[in-house]
Scaffold this active site. Structure first.
Site, mmCIF file in Angstrom:
data_model
loop_
_atom_site.group_PDB
_atom_site.id
_atom_site.type_symbol
_atom_site.label_atom_id
_atom_site.label_comp_id
_atom_site.label_asym_id
_atom_site.label_seq_id
_atom_site.Cartn_x
_atom_site.Cartn_y
_atom_site.Cartn_z
ATOM 1 C CB VAL A 7 -0.936 0.024 1.222
ATOM 2 C CG1 VAL A 7 -1.834 1.253 1.169
ATOM 3 C CG2 VAL A 7 -1.772 -1.247 1.284
ATOM 4 C CB ALA A 108 6.629 -0.886 5.499
ATOM 5 C CG ASP A 109 8.137 2.247 0.944
ATOM 6 O OD1 ASP A 109 8.546 2.490 2.097
ATOM 7 O OD2 ASP A 109 7.967 3.143 0.089
#
Length: 262
Positions: A7, A108-109
């Site tokens: 996301v 997180a990415d």
């Protein structure tokens, strides 16, 4: 089958892995206002279009840089897939040695990309992810995550030009026929594309000089291919690097849980 969900601020990219291979993938707009039921029905339709169902999925992992959306996604996974998702964040085992001043600040990415980059391409590495923001991550020869650079994404740059200059139109990001534009649209396209290519080349050059290394440069994200075609510093384009990293993290953590008997 393992369902992976990345996301981002603008788009979410979804994928299904079977025996280590990405067999389906989709892209949809990130909507912070959707409920778990709306996400459930949307994903149900995507799966059914490929002849799949919720019951085919045996595990889920989610990476998100949009905290407000996580509650709905976790509820959706538990309600429709009957699975508690693994979430990239505190507690997940990444195997990364993060040399950031505060490792919890690393998105997180970026963590997921680093995991995939190291496993697929070795080290040292520079990973450039063209998203809403463009991130540059440096992994040294010892496979340590050393940090990186964050800049406004190319779409943000284009939107800023459109919104702040009254007579300039909104344009599509595409390669113009010439660097010298013959009309307003082509002049803007040249400025945005080649200006961004120049930024990428300049930042990568400085990162290499500071590191005193010649790392492999990996590009990922929606506009990676377009930028790479015009740049002389990108070695590899891997549009699904993040999805691959999510699958790797799922497998790593599933093995660790199995060894612990959880």
């Amino acid at each position: 089958m393992i369902f992976v969900l990345d996301v981002g601020n603008t788009n979410a990219v979804l994928g299904v892995f079977e025996e280590g291979k990405l067999c389906q993938h989709w892209r949809m707009e990130t909507d912070r206002h959707k409920t778990e039921d709306e996400y459930g029905m949307l994903i149900k339709q995507l799966l059914e279009h490929e002849g799949l169902s919720f019951g085919d999925i045996k595990g889920i992992i989610v990476s998100s840089v949009v905290p407000p959306i996580m509650f709905a996604l976790e509820r959706m996974c538990e309600k429709y897939f009957k699975i508690k998702p693994l979430v990239v964040g505190p507690g997940i085992k990444t195997g990364l040695n993060i040399k950031y001043e505060n490792p919890r600040e690393v998105g997180a990415d970026r963590i997921v990309n680093a995991v995939a980059g190291i496993q697929l391409y070795g080290s040292p590495l520079i990973i450039v992810d063209f998203g809403t923001a463009t991130t540059y991550c440096y992994i040294n020869e010892e496979k340590h995550y050393m940090g990186g650079v964050i800049t406004p994404g190319i779409m943000i740059s284009a939107e800023a030009l459109y919104s702040r200059a009254a007579k300039l139109p909104r344009i599509e990001i595409t390669k113009p026929s010439s660097i010298v534009g013959k009309n307003t649209v082509s002049a803007m396209q040249a400025g945005i594309l080649y200006g961004y290519v120049g930024q990428v080349e300049g930042i990568v050059k400085r990162m290499k000089e500071e590191a005193k290394q010649e790392p492999t440069v990996i590009a990922t994200g929606g506009l990676a291919k377009l930028i790479a075609e015009e740049s002389n510093v990108i070695d590899i384009v891997d549009p699904f690097l993040t999805l691959k990293g999510l699958y790797m993290l799922y497998e790593r953590n599933a093995i660790l849980q199995h060894e612990k008997g959880e």
